[in-house]
Scaffold this active site. Structure first.
Site, short mmCIF file in Angstrom:
data_model
loop_
_atom_site.label_atom_id
_atom_site.label_comp_id
_atom_site.label_asym_id
_atom_site.label_seq_id
_atom_site.Cartn_x
_atom_site.Cartn_y
_atom_site.Cartn_z
CG ASP A 32 -2.16 0.85 1.04
OD1 ASP A 32 -3.25 0.28 0.96
OD2 ASP A 32 -2.02 2.09 0.94
CE LYS A 37 -5.48 2.26 4.57
NZ LYS A 37 -6.18 2.25 3.28
CD GLU A 156 -15.14 -7.49 -2.98
OE1 GLU A 156 -15.67 -8.16 -2.08
OE2 GLU A 156 -15.47 -6.33 -3.28
CG LEU A 158 -15.17 -8.82 0.93
CD1 LEU A 158 -15.38 -7.67 1.88
CD2 LEU A 158 -13.77 -9.37 1.09
CG ASN A 219 -22.85 -4.78 -4.95
OD1 ASN A 219 -23.07 -5.82 -4.33
ND2 ASN A 219 -21.75 -4.06 -4.74
N GLY A 264 -36.73 -0.15 5.94
CA GLY A 264 -36.23 0.80 6.93
C GLY A 264 -35.65 2.02 6.25
CB CYS A 271 -20.40 -1.58 -1.90
SG CYS A 271 -18.77 -1.92 -1.19
C1 UGA Z 1 -22.38 -5.19 -0.31
C2 UGA Z 1 -22.79 -6.55 -0.91
O1 UGA Z 1 -23.77 -7.16 -0.07
C3 UGA Z 1 -21.57 -7.47 -1.02
O2 UGA Z 1 -21.93 -8.70 -1.63
C4 UGA Z 1 -20.50 -6.77 -1.86
O3 UGA Z 1 -19.33 -7.56 -1.99
C5 UGA Z 1 -20.14 -5.45 -1.20
O4 UGA Z 1 -21.32 -4.63 -1.10
C6 UGA Z 1 -19.12 -4.76 -2.07
O5 UGA Z 1 -19.47 -4.34 -3.17
O6 UGA Z 1 -17.95 -4.74 -1.70
P1 UGA Z 1 -21.91 -4.31 2.18
O7 UGA Z 1 -21.71 -2.95 1.57
O8 UGA Z 1 -20.96 -4.82 3.20
O9 UGA Z 1 -21.93 -5.43 1.02
O10 UGA Z 1 -23.34 -4.26 2.85
P2 UGA Z 1 -24.73 -5.02 2.72
O11 UGA Z 1 -24.82 -6.09 3.72
O12 UGA Z 1 -25.03 -5.35 1.31
O13 UGA Z 1 -25.71 -3.84 3.18
C7 UGA Z 1 -25.78 -2.62 2.43
C8 UGA Z 1 -26.77 -1.67 3.03
O14 UGA Z 1 -28.09 -2.16 2.84
C9 UGA Z 1 -26.63 -1.43 4.53
O15 UGA Z 1 -26.76 -0.04 4.78
C10 UGA Z 1 -27.77 -2.21 5.13
O16 UGA Z 1 -28.22 -1.67 6.35
C11 UGA Z 1 -28.82 -2.07 4.04
N1 UGA Z 1 -29.84 -3.16 4.06
C12 UGA Z 1 -29.47 -4.45 3.89
C13 UGA Z 1 -31.18 -2.83 4.20
O17 UGA Z 1 -31.55 -1.63 4.33
N2 UGA Z 1 -32.12 -3.83 4.20
C14 UGA Z 1 -31.77 -5.13 4.05
O18 UGA Z 1 -32.67 -5.99 4.05
C15 UGA Z 1 -30.42 -5.45 3.89
#
Ligand code: UGA
Length: 446
Positions: A32, A37, A156, A158, A219, A264, A271
Protein backbone atom coordinates in the site's frame (compact mmCIF):
# COMPACT_ATOMS: atom_id res chain seq x y z
CA UNK A 1 0.20 -26.22 -4.44
CA UNK A 2 0.76 -22.94 -2.62
CA UNK A 3 1.95 -19.73 -4.27
CA UNK A 4 3.64 -16.45 -3.51
CA UNK A 5 1.01 -13.76 -4.07
CA UNK A 6 0.88 -10.01 -3.95
CA UNK A 7 -2.10 -7.95 -2.86
CA UNK A 8 -2.07 -4.35 -4.05
CA UNK A 9 -4.11 -2.05 -1.80
CA UNK A 10 -4.74 -2.85 1.87
CA UNK A 11 -8.11 -1.22 2.43
CA UNK A 12 -11.10 -3.24 3.42
CA UNK A 13 -10.86 -5.75 0.59
CA UNK A 14 -7.06 -5.99 0.40
CA UNK A 15 -6.42 -6.37 4.14
CA UNK A 16 -8.99 -9.16 4.42
CA UNK A 17 -7.85 -10.83 1.20
CA UNK A 18 -4.18 -10.78 2.22
CA UNK A 19 -4.89 -12.31 5.64
CA UNK A 20 -7.25 -14.95 4.21
CA UNK A 21 -4.87 -15.96 1.41
CA UNK A 22 -2.15 -16.45 4.02
CA UNK A 23 -4.58 -18.50 6.08
CA UNK A 24 -5.14 -20.68 3.00
CA UNK A 25 -1.42 -21.50 3.00
CA UNK A 26 0.03 -19.00 0.53
CA UNK A 27 2.87 -16.55 1.07
CA UNK A 28 1.56 -12.99 0.67
CA UNK A 29 3.18 -9.62 0.10
CA UNK A 30 0.64 -6.83 0.65
CA UNK A 31 1.51 -3.40 -0.71
CA UNK A 32 0.00 0.00 0.00
CA UNK A 33 1.19 3.56 -0.56
CA UNK A 34 -0.11 4.62 2.88
CA UNK A 35 2.84 4.15 5.27
CA UNK A 36 0.70 4.51 8.42
CA UNK A 37 -1.72 1.84 7.27
CA UNK A 38 1.15 -0.49 6.39
CA UNK A 39 2.85 0.08 9.76
CA UNK A 40 -0.44 -0.62 11.58
CA UNK A 41 -1.15 -3.78 9.61
CA UNK A 42 2.42 -5.03 10.07
CA UNK A 43 1.86 -4.62 13.81
CA UNK A 44 -1.42 -6.57 13.54
CA UNK A 45 -3.80 -3.60 13.66
CA UNK A 46 -6.60 -3.65 11.11
CA UNK A 47 -7.39 -0.23 9.58
CA UNK A 48 -11.10 -0.83 10.29
CA UNK A 49 -13.35 -2.79 12.58
CA UNK A 50 -14.21 -6.19 11.18
CA UNK A 51 -15.16 -9.08 13.46
CA UNK A 52 -12.26 -11.55 13.71
CA UNK A 53 -9.82 -9.57 11.56
CA UNK A 54 -7.41 -8.53 14.33
CA UNK A 55 -7.21 -12.17 15.47
CA UNK A 56 -6.70 -13.42 11.91
CA UNK A 57 -3.97 -10.82 11.30
CA UNK A 58 -2.17 -11.87 14.47
CA UNK A 59 -2.34 -15.54 13.49
CA UNK A 60 -1.27 -15.04 9.88
CA UNK A 61 1.53 -12.56 10.67
CA UNK A 62 2.87 -15.13 13.14
CA UNK A 63 3.31 -17.64 10.29
CA UNK A 64 5.98 -15.37 8.77
CA UNK A 65 4.28 -15.78 5.38
CA UNK A 66 2.47 -12.41 5.43
CA UNK A 67 4.27 -9.10 5.00
CA UNK A 68 3.01 -5.56 4.55
CA UNK A 69 5.16 -3.02 2.75
CA UNK A 70 5.14 0.29 0.88
CA UNK A 71 7.89 -1.00 -1.42
CA UNK A 72 6.20 -2.20 -4.59
CA UNK A 73 9.38 -3.89 -5.84
CA UNK A 74 8.69 -6.55 -3.19
CA UNK A 75 6.11 -8.05 -5.57
CA UNK A 76 8.91 -9.31 -7.83
CA UNK A 77 8.89 -12.77 -6.20
CA UNK A 78 5.16 -13.29 -6.73
CA UNK A 79 3.47 -15.19 -9.53
CA UNK A 80 -0.09 -13.96 -8.89
CA UNK A 81 -0.96 -10.31 -8.15
CA UNK A 82 -4.34 -9.25 -6.80
CA UNK A 83 -5.42 -5.67 -7.46
CA UNK A 84 -7.62 -4.65 -4.52
CA UNK A 85 -7.57 -0.84 -4.65
CA UNK A 86 -10.67 1.35 -4.31
CA UNK A 87 -12.83 2.77 -7.12
CA UNK A 88 -14.69 5.63 -5.41
CA UNK A 89 -17.43 7.74 -6.99
CA UNK A 90 -15.94 10.67 -8.88
CA UNK A 91 -16.58 14.02 -7.27
CA UNK A 92 -19.67 15.62 -8.80
CA UNK A 93 -20.32 12.66 -11.09
CA UNK A 94 -21.94 9.24 -11.00
CA UNK A 95 -19.03 7.46 -12.67
CA UNK A 96 -16.42 5.47 -10.74
CA UNK A 97 -12.88 6.77 -10.48
CA UNK A 98 -10.66 3.96 -11.77
CA UNK A 99 -7.38 5.86 -11.56
CA UNK A 100 -6.05 3.79 -8.63
CA UNK A 101 -6.58 0.55 -10.55
CA UNK A 102 -4.54 1.80 -13.49
CA UNK A 103 -1.92 3.27 -11.16
CA UNK A 104 -1.62 -0.10 -9.38
CA UNK A 105 -0.96 -1.90 -12.65
CA UNK A 106 1.60 0.73 -13.69
CA UNK A 107 3.33 0.38 -10.33
CA UNK A 108 3.70 -3.40 -10.45
CA UNK A 109 4.38 -3.72 -14.19
CA UNK A 110 8.16 -3.17 -14.03
CA UNK A 111 8.45 -5.91 -11.38
CA UNK A 112 6.28 -8.58 -13.00
CA UNK A 113 8.10 -11.72 -13.93
CA UNK A 114 7.51 -13.83 -17.02
CA UNK A 115 4.21 -15.71 -17.04
CA UNK A 116 2.75 -14.01 -13.99
CA UNK A 117 -0.97 -13.41 -13.61
CA UNK A 118 -2.51 -10.10 -12.58
CA UNK A 119 -5.97 -10.62 -11.07
CA UNK A 120 -8.35 -7.70 -10.74
CA UNK A 121 -10.69 -7.78 -7.74
CA UNK A 122 -11.70 -4.12 -7.50
CA UNK A 123 -15.26 -3.24 -8.58
CA UNK A 124 -14.85 -1.57 -11.98
CA UNK A 125 -16.98 -0.32 -14.86
CA UNK A 126 -17.36 -3.00 -17.53
CA UNK A 127 -14.62 -2.62 -20.13
CA UNK A 128 -11.91 -1.70 -17.64
CA UNK A 129 -10.34 -5.17 -17.76
CA UNK A 130 -9.89 -4.95 -21.53
CA UNK A 131 -8.24 -1.53 -21.15
CA UNK A 132 -5.96 -2.95 -18.45
CA UNK A 133 -5.05 -5.92 -20.69
CA UNK A 134 -3.93 -3.43 -23.33
CA UNK A 135 -1.95 -1.44 -20.80
CA UNK A 136 -0.30 -4.59 -19.45
CA UNK A 137 0.77 -5.58 -22.96
CA UNK A 138 2.16 -2.10 -23.58
CA UNK A 139 4.05 -2.00 -20.30
CA UNK A 140 5.49 -5.52 -20.26
CA UNK A 141 5.17 -6.90 -23.79
CA UNK A 142 8.70 -6.25 -24.93
CA UNK A 143 10.39 -7.20 -21.66
CA UNK A 144 8.42 -10.42 -21.17
CA UNK A 145 8.22 -11.52 -24.80
CA UNK A 146 7.65 -15.27 -24.98
CA UNK A 147 6.03 -15.59 -21.54
CA UNK A 148 3.74 -12.60 -21.29
CA UNK A 149 2.12 -11.44 -18.08
CA UNK A 150 -1.66 -11.93 -18.25
CA UNK A 151 -4.77 -10.41 -16.72
CA UNK A 152 -7.83 -12.12 -15.23
CA UNK A 153 -10.86 -10.70 -13.44
CA UNK A 154 -12.06 -12.25 -10.20
CA UNK A 155 -14.68 -10.06 -8.49
CA UNK A 156 -15.21 -10.26 -4.75
CA UNK A 157 -18.55 -10.36 -3.00
CA UNK A 158 -17.56 -9.94 0.62
CA UNK A 159 -19.89 -8.17 2.98
CA UNK A 160 -18.63 -5.97 5.76
CA UNK A 161 -19.18 -7.75 9.05
CA UNK A 162 -18.82 -11.18 7.35
CA UNK A 163 -15.72 -10.43 5.30
CA UNK A 164 -13.58 -13.33 6.56
CA UNK A 165 -16.28 -15.95 6.13
CA UNK A 166 -17.17 -14.55 2.69
CA UNK A 167 -13.51 -14.83 1.61
CA UNK A 168 -12.71 -18.20 3.18
CA UNK A 169 -15.94 -19.85 2.03
CA UNK A 170 -17.60 -17.67 -0.64
CA UNK A 171 -20.95 -18.49 -2.26
CA UNK A 172 -19.15 -18.74 -5.59
CA UNK A 173 -15.89 -17.92 -7.32
CA UNK A 174 -16.02 -16.14 -10.67
CA UNK A 175 -13.00 -16.20 -12.99
CA UNK A 176 -12.98 -13.85 -15.96
CA UNK A 177 -10.31 -15.13 -18.36
CA UNK A 178 -9.54 -14.59 -22.03
CA UNK A 179 -6.79 -15.30 -24.51
CA UNK A 180 -4.60 -18.22 -25.56
CA UNK A 181 -3.39 -18.99 -22.05
CA UNK A 182 -6.78 -19.02 -20.40
CA UNK A 183 -6.61 -22.71 -19.45
CA UNK A 184 -3.35 -21.99 -17.63
CA UNK A 185 -4.97 -19.01 -15.87
CA UNK A 186 -7.88 -21.17 -14.71
CA UNK A 187 -5.48 -23.84 -13.43
CA UNK A 188 -3.44 -21.24 -11.55
CA UNK A 189 -6.54 -19.67 -9.95
CA UNK A 190 -7.75 -23.15 -8.98
CA UNK A 191 -4.46 -23.63 -7.09
CA UNK A 192 -4.84 -20.25 -5.40
CA UNK A 193 -8.40 -21.10 -4.32
CA UNK A 194 -7.74 -24.78 -3.61
CA UNK A 195 -9.11 -24.51 -0.06
CA UNK A 196 -12.60 -23.12 -0.84
CA UNK A 197 -12.82 -25.26 -4.01
CA UNK A 198 -12.08 -28.42 -1.99
CA UNK A 199 -14.86 -27.37 0.40
CA UNK A 200 -17.30 -27.35 -2.52
CA UNK A 201 -17.43 -23.67 -3.52
CA UNK A 202 -18.85 -23.50 -7.06
CA UNK A 203 -16.72 -21.67 -9.61
CA UNK A 204 -17.79 -20.12 -12.86
CA UNK A 205 -15.49 -19.36 -15.77
CA UNK A 206 -16.62 -16.42 -17.91
CA UNK A 207 -15.13 -13.75 -20.15
CA UNK A 208 -13.70 -10.48 -18.82
CA UNK A 209 -16.73 -8.19 -19.31
CA UNK A 210 -19.10 -10.77 -17.82
CA UNK A 211 -16.87 -11.10 -14.75
CA UNK A 212 -16.89 -7.33 -14.28
CA UNK A 213 -20.66 -7.19 -14.75
CA UNK A 214 -21.40 -10.04 -12.33
CA UNK A 215 -20.25 -7.85 -9.47
CA UNK A 216 -22.19 -4.70 -10.30
CA UNK A 217 -25.26 -6.66 -11.37
CA UNK A 218 -25.29 -8.46 -8.01
CA UNK A 219 -25.06 -5.18 -6.10
CA UNK A 220 -27.69 -3.57 -8.34
CA UNK A 221 -30.04 -6.48 -7.63
CA UNK A 222 -29.48 -6.23 -3.87
CA UNK A 223 -30.11 -2.46 -3.94
CA UNK A 224 -33.25 -3.02 -6.00
CA UNK A 225 -34.53 -5.62 -3.55
CA UNK A 226 -34.07 -3.19 -0.64
CA UNK A 227 -35.70 -0.31 -2.49
CA UNK A 228 -38.54 -2.58 -3.58
CA UNK A 229 -39.45 -3.37 0.01
CA UNK A 230 -38.98 0.27 0.98
CA UNK A 231 -41.39 1.27 -1.79
CA UNK A 232 -43.82 -1.27 -0.31
CA UNK A 233 -43.24 0.42 3.05
CA UNK A 234 -44.40 3.72 1.54
CA UNK A 235 -47.56 2.03 0.26
CA UNK A 236 -48.08 0.27 3.60
CA UNK A 237 -47.87 3.60 5.42
CA UNK A 238 -50.47 5.07 3.07
CA UNK A 239 -52.76 2.04 3.35
CA UNK A 240 -52.35 1.29 7.05
CA UNK A 241 -50.65 -2.04 6.32
CA UNK A 242 -47.56 -3.64 7.88
CA UNK A 243 -44.45 -3.98 5.71
CA UNK A 244 -42.74 -6.44 8.07
CA UNK A 245 -45.60 -8.90 7.81
CA UNK A 246 -45.74 -8.28 4.09
CA UNK A 247 -42.01 -9.07 3.75
CA UNK A 248 -42.40 -12.21 5.87
CA UNK A 249 -45.22 -13.41 3.66
CA UNK A 250 -43.69 -12.69 0.24
CA UNK A 251 -40.30 -13.87 1.50
CA UNK A 252 -41.71 -17.35 2.09
CA UNK A 253 -41.98 -17.72 -1.66
CA UNK A 254 -38.76 -19.53 -2.55
CA UNK A 255 -38.44 -17.49 -5.71
CA UNK A 256 -38.42 -14.24 -3.71
CA UNK A 257 -36.68 -15.12 -0.41
CA UNK A 258 -36.76 -13.08 2.81
CA UNK A 259 -33.13 -11.86 2.70
CA UNK A 260 -32.61 -8.18 1.81
CA UNK A 261 -36.29 -7.44 2.37
CA UNK A 262 -35.48 -5.53 5.55
CA UNK A 263 -37.51 -2.31 5.20
CA UNK A 264 -36.23 0.80 6.93
CA UNK A 265 -33.96 3.75 6.24
CA UNK A 266 -32.35 1.98 3.31
CA UNK A 267 -28.91 1.14 2.04
CA UNK A 268 -25.66 3.02 2.51
CA UNK A 269 -21.99 2.16 2.69
CA UNK A 270 -19.10 2.32 0.28
CA UNK A 271 -20.56 -0.12 -2.26
CA UNK A 272 -24.27 -0.27 -3.08
CA UNK A 273 -24.92 3.49 -3.57
CA UNK A 274 -21.72 4.11 -5.51
CA UNK A 275 -22.00 0.93 -7.57
CA UNK A 276 -25.52 1.57 -8.85
CA UNK A 277 -24.52 5.10 -9.85
CA UNK A 278 -21.36 3.96 -11.60
CA UNK A 279 -23.37 1.25 -13.33
CA UNK A 280 -25.86 3.83 -14.68
CA UNK A 281 -23.01 6.05 -15.83
CA UNK A 282 -21.28 3.18 -17.64
CA UNK A 283 -24.51 2.00 -19.26
CA UNK A 284 -24.94 5.56 -20.55
CA UNK A 285 -21.46 5.51 -22.08
CA UNK A 286 -22.28 2.20 -23.76
CA UNK A 287 -25.56 3.55 -25.17
CA UNK A 288 -27.60 1.23 -22.93
CA UNK A 289 -28.77 3.88 -20.46
CA UNK A 290 -32.45 2.98 -20.88
CA UNK A 291 -31.74 -0.47 -19.51
CA UNK A 292 -30.81 0.99 -16.15
CA UNK A 293 -33.10 3.99 -15.72
CA UNK A 294 -34.95 1.97 -13.07
CA UNK A 295 -31.84 2.28 -10.89
CA UNK A 296 -32.52 6.02 -10.68
CA UNK A 297 -35.78 5.14 -9.00
CA UNK A 298 -34.01 2.64 -6.74
CA UNK A 299 -31.67 5.45 -5.68
CA UNK A 300 -34.53 7.94 -5.25
CA UNK A 301 -36.61 5.56 -3.10
CA UNK A 302 -33.53 5.01 -0.96
CA UNK A 303 -32.97 8.75 -0.48
CA UNK A 304 -36.65 9.33 0.35
CA UNK A 305 -36.46 6.95 3.31
CA UNK A 306 -33.95 9.23 5.01
CA UNK A 307 -36.22 12.23 4.51
CA UNK A 308 -39.22 10.26 5.79
CA UNK A 309 -37.35 9.33 8.94
CA UNK A 310 -36.66 12.99 9.76
CA UNK A 311 -40.31 13.86 9.02
CA UNK A 312 -41.48 11.12 11.37
CA UNK A 313 -39.15 12.41 14.09
CA UNK A 314 -40.62 15.88 13.59
CA UNK A 315 -44.15 14.46 13.89
CA UNK A 316 -43.19 12.70 17.12
CA UNK A 317 -41.88 15.97 18.50
CA UNK A 318 -45.17 17.80 17.91
CA UNK A 319 -44.45 19.29 14.48
CA UNK A 320 -41.00 20.82 14.94
CA UNK A 321 -37.50 19.66 15.83
CA UNK A 322 -36.42 23.11 17.00
CA UNK A 323 -35.09 22.99 20.56
CA UNK A 324 -35.86 19.27 20.79
CA UNK A 325 -33.37 16.67 21.88
CA UNK A 326 -32.94 13.72 19.56
CA UNK A 327 -31.05 10.57 20.58
CA UNK A 328 -29.62 8.60 17.66
CA UNK A 329 -28.74 4.94 18.17
CA UNK A 330 -26.22 3.94 15.54
CA UNK A 331 -23.86 5.78 13.20
CA UNK A 332 -22.42 2.97 11.08
CA UNK A 333 -24.09 2.14 7.74
CA UNK A 334 -24.81 -1.32 9.14
CA UNK A 335 -24.09 -3.26 12.34
CA UNK A 336 -20.76 -5.03 13.00
CA UNK A 337 -18.94 -2.36 11.02
CA UNK A 338 -17.39 1.01 11.85
CA UNK A 339 -17.86 2.21 8.29
CA UNK A 340 -19.81 5.48 8.03
CA UNK A 341 -19.47 6.04 4.29
CA UNK A 342 -22.86 7.17 2.96
CA UNK A 343 -24.39 6.10 6.26
CA UNK A 344 -28.16 6.68 6.36
CA UNK A 345 -27.88 7.06 10.16
CA UNK A 346 -25.40 9.92 10.00
CA UNK A 347 -27.30 11.65 7.21
CA UNK A 348 -30.49 11.54 9.26
CA UNK A 349 -28.68 12.77 12.38
CA UNK A 350 -27.24 15.71 10.42
CA UNK A 351 -30.64 16.55 8.90
CA UNK A 352 -32.29 16.54 12.34
CA UNK A 353 -29.58 18.87 13.62
CA UNK A 354 -30.09 21.10 10.59
CA UNK A 355 -33.80 21.21 11.48
CA UNK A 356 -32.95 22.73 14.84
CA UNK A 357 -32.65 19.69 17.13
CA UNK A 358 -29.88 18.93 19.58
CA UNK A 359 -28.73 15.53 18.36
CA UNK A 360 -26.62 13.09 20.38
CA UNK A 361 -25.35 9.96 18.65
CA UNK A 362 -24.24 6.65 20.11
CA UNK A 363 -22.59 3.77 18.30
CA UNK A 364 -20.69 0.83 19.78
CA UNK A 365 -17.79 1.06 17.27
CA UNK A 366 -18.20 3.84 14.72
CA UNK A 367 -17.85 7.01 16.81
CA UNK A 368 -14.20 7.70 15.86
CA UNK A 369 -15.02 7.35 12.15
CA UNK A 370 -18.23 9.35 12.55
CA UNK A 371 -16.40 12.16 14.35
CA UNK A 372 -13.99 12.44 11.44
CA UNK A 373 -16.79 12.42 8.85
CA UNK A 374 -19.18 14.72 10.73
CA UNK A 375 -17.20 16.69 13.30
CA UNK A 376 -20.05 19.09 14.05
CA UNK A 377 -22.34 16.39 15.45
CA UNK A 378 -22.35 15.39 19.13
CA UNK A 379 -21.38 11.89 20.20
CA UNK A 380 -21.86 9.95 23.42
CA UNK A 381 -19.74 7.00 24.55
CA UNK A 382 -22.58 5.50 26.61
CA UNK A 383 -26.12 4.80 25.36
CA UNK A 384 -27.49 6.30 28.57
CA UNK A 385 -25.76 9.63 27.86
CA UNK A 386 -27.30 9.78 24.39
CA UNK A 387 -30.76 9.01 25.76
CA UNK A 388 -30.79 11.40 28.69
CA UNK A 389 -33.45 14.06 28.20
CA UNK A 390 -34.37 12.86 24.68
CA UNK A 391 -37.71 13.91 23.20
CA UNK A 392 -37.42 11.15 20.63
CA UNK A 393 -35.05 8.21 20.11
CA UNK A 394 -34.13 7.17 16.55
CA UNK A 395 -32.91 3.59 16.14
CA UNK A 396 -30.85 3.77 12.95
CA UNK A 397 -28.28 0.93 12.96
CA UNK A 398 -29.44 -2.46 14.20
CA UNK A 399 -26.56 -3.38 16.51
CA UNK A 400 -27.50 -6.31 18.75
CA UNK A 401 -26.60 -4.04 21.70
CA UNK A 402 -29.76 -2.05 21.01
CA UNK A 403 -31.97 -5.13 20.78
CA UNK A 404 -30.65 -6.10 24.22
CA UNK A 405 -31.67 -2.78 25.82
CA UNK A 406 -34.31 -2.94 28.54
CA UNK A 407 -36.90 -0.33 27.51
CA UNK A 408 -38.49 -0.27 30.98
CA UNK A 409 -35.21 0.86 32.53
CA UNK A 410 -34.74 3.61 29.93
CA UNK A 411 -38.04 5.44 30.45
CA UNK A 412 -36.61 7.26 33.47
CA UNK A 413 -33.77 8.70 31.36
CA UNK A 414 -35.69 10.25 28.47
CA UNK A 415 -37.89 13.34 28.46
CA UNK A 416 -40.51 11.48 26.45
CA UNK A 417 -40.57 7.68 25.87
CA UNK A 418 -40.86 7.81 22.11
CA UNK A 419 -38.83 5.67 19.71
CA UNK A 420 -38.77 5.36 15.93
CA UNK A 421 -37.28 2.12 14.68
CA UNK A 422 -35.54 2.92 11.40
CA UNK A 423 -34.48 -0.70 10.94
CA UNK A 424 -37.61 -2.60 11.94
CA UNK A 425 -35.55 -4.80 14.20
CA UNK A 426 -36.79 -3.98 17.70
CA UNK A 427 -39.77 -5.79 19.17
CA UNK A 428 -42.69 -3.31 19.16
CA UNK A 429 -44.63 -5.33 21.75
CA UNK A 430 -41.77 -5.14 24.28
CA UNK A 431 -41.27 -1.39 23.85
CA UNK A 432 -44.98 -0.61 23.95
CA UNK A 433 -45.48 -2.80 27.04
CA UNK A 434 -42.76 -0.75 28.75
CA UNK A 435 -44.74 2.43 28.10
CA UNK A 436 -43.01 3.65 24.95
CA UNK A 437 -44.61 5.14 21.87
CA UNK A 438 -43.06 2.89 19.21
CA UNK A 439 -43.19 3.85 15.55
CA UNK A 440 -41.47 2.36 12.52
CA UNK A 441 -41.25 2.97 8.80
CA UNK A 442 -43.96 1.07 6.95
CA UNK A 443 -45.82 -0.18 10.01
CA UNK A 444 -49.10 0.94 11.54
CA UNK A 445 -48.81 3.56 14.28
CA UNK A 446 -50.58 1.82 17.18
C1 UGA B 1 -22.38 -5.19 -0.31
C2 UGA B 1 -22.79 -6.55 -0.91
O1 UGA B 1 -23.77 -7.16 -0.07
C3 UGA B 1 -21.57 -7.47 -1.02
O2 UGA B 1 -21.93 -8.70 -1.63
C4 UGA B 1 -20.50 -6.77 -1.86
O3 UGA B 1 -19.33 -7.56 -1.99
C5 UGA B 1 -20.14 -5.45 -1.20
O4 UGA B 1 -21.32 -4.63 -1.10
C6 UGA B 1 -19.12 -4.76 -2.07
O5 UGA B 1 -19.47 -4.34 -3.17
O6 UGA B 1 -17.95 -4.74 -1.70
P1 UGA B 1 -21.91 -4.31 2.18
O7 UGA B 1 -21.71 -2.95 1.57
O8 UGA B 1 -20.96 -4.82 3.20
O9 UGA B 1 -21.93 -5.43 1.02
O10 UGA B 1 -23.34 -4.26 2.85
P2 UGA B 1 -24.73 -5.02 2.72
O11 UGA B 1 -24.82 -6.09 3.72
O12 UGA B 1 -25.03 -5.35 1.31
O13 UGA B 1 -25.71 -3.84 3.18
C7 UGA B 1 -25.78 -2.62 2.43
C8 UGA B 1 -26.77 -1.67 3.03
O14 UGA B 1 -28.09 -2.16 2.84
C9 UGA B 1 -26.63 -1.43 4.53
O15 UGA B 1 -26.76 -0.04 4.78
C10 UGA B 1 -27.77 -2.21 5.13
O16 UGA B 1 -28.22 -1.67 6.35
C11 UGA B 1 -28.82 -2.07 4.04
N1 UGA B 1 -29.84 -3.16 4.06
C12 UGA B 1 -29.47 -4.45 3.89
C13 UGA B 1 -31.18 -2.83 4.20
O17 UGA B 1 -31.55 -1.63 4.33
N2 UGA B 1 -32.12 -3.83 4.20
C14 UGA B 1 -31.77 -5.13 4.05
O18 UGA B 1 -32.67 -5.99 4.05
C15 UGA B 1 -30.42 -5.45 3.89
Amino acid sequence: MTHTLSVIGTGYLGAVHAACMTQMGHTVVAVDTDADKVAGLAAGRAPLFEPGLDELLAATLATGRLTFTTDVSAVADCDVHFICVGTPQRRGEYAADTRYVFAALEAIAPHLRAGSLVVGKSTVPVGTAHALTELLRELTGRRLAGAAARLAWNPEFLREGFAIKDTMSPDRLVYGVEGDAKEADIALLDEVYAVPLAAGTPRLVVDLPTAELVKVAANAFLATKISFINAMAEVCEAAGADVVHLADAIGMDDRIGRKFLGAGIGFGGGCLPKDIRAFMARAGELGADQALTFLREVDAINDRRRVRMVDMAREQCGGTLRHKRVAVLGAAFKPDSDDVRNSPALDIAAAAQQAGATVVIHDPKAIPAARLARPTLTYAEAVEDALTGADVVLHLTEWSDYRDLDPARLTALVASPSIIDGRNSLDPAVWRAAGWVYRALGRPHA
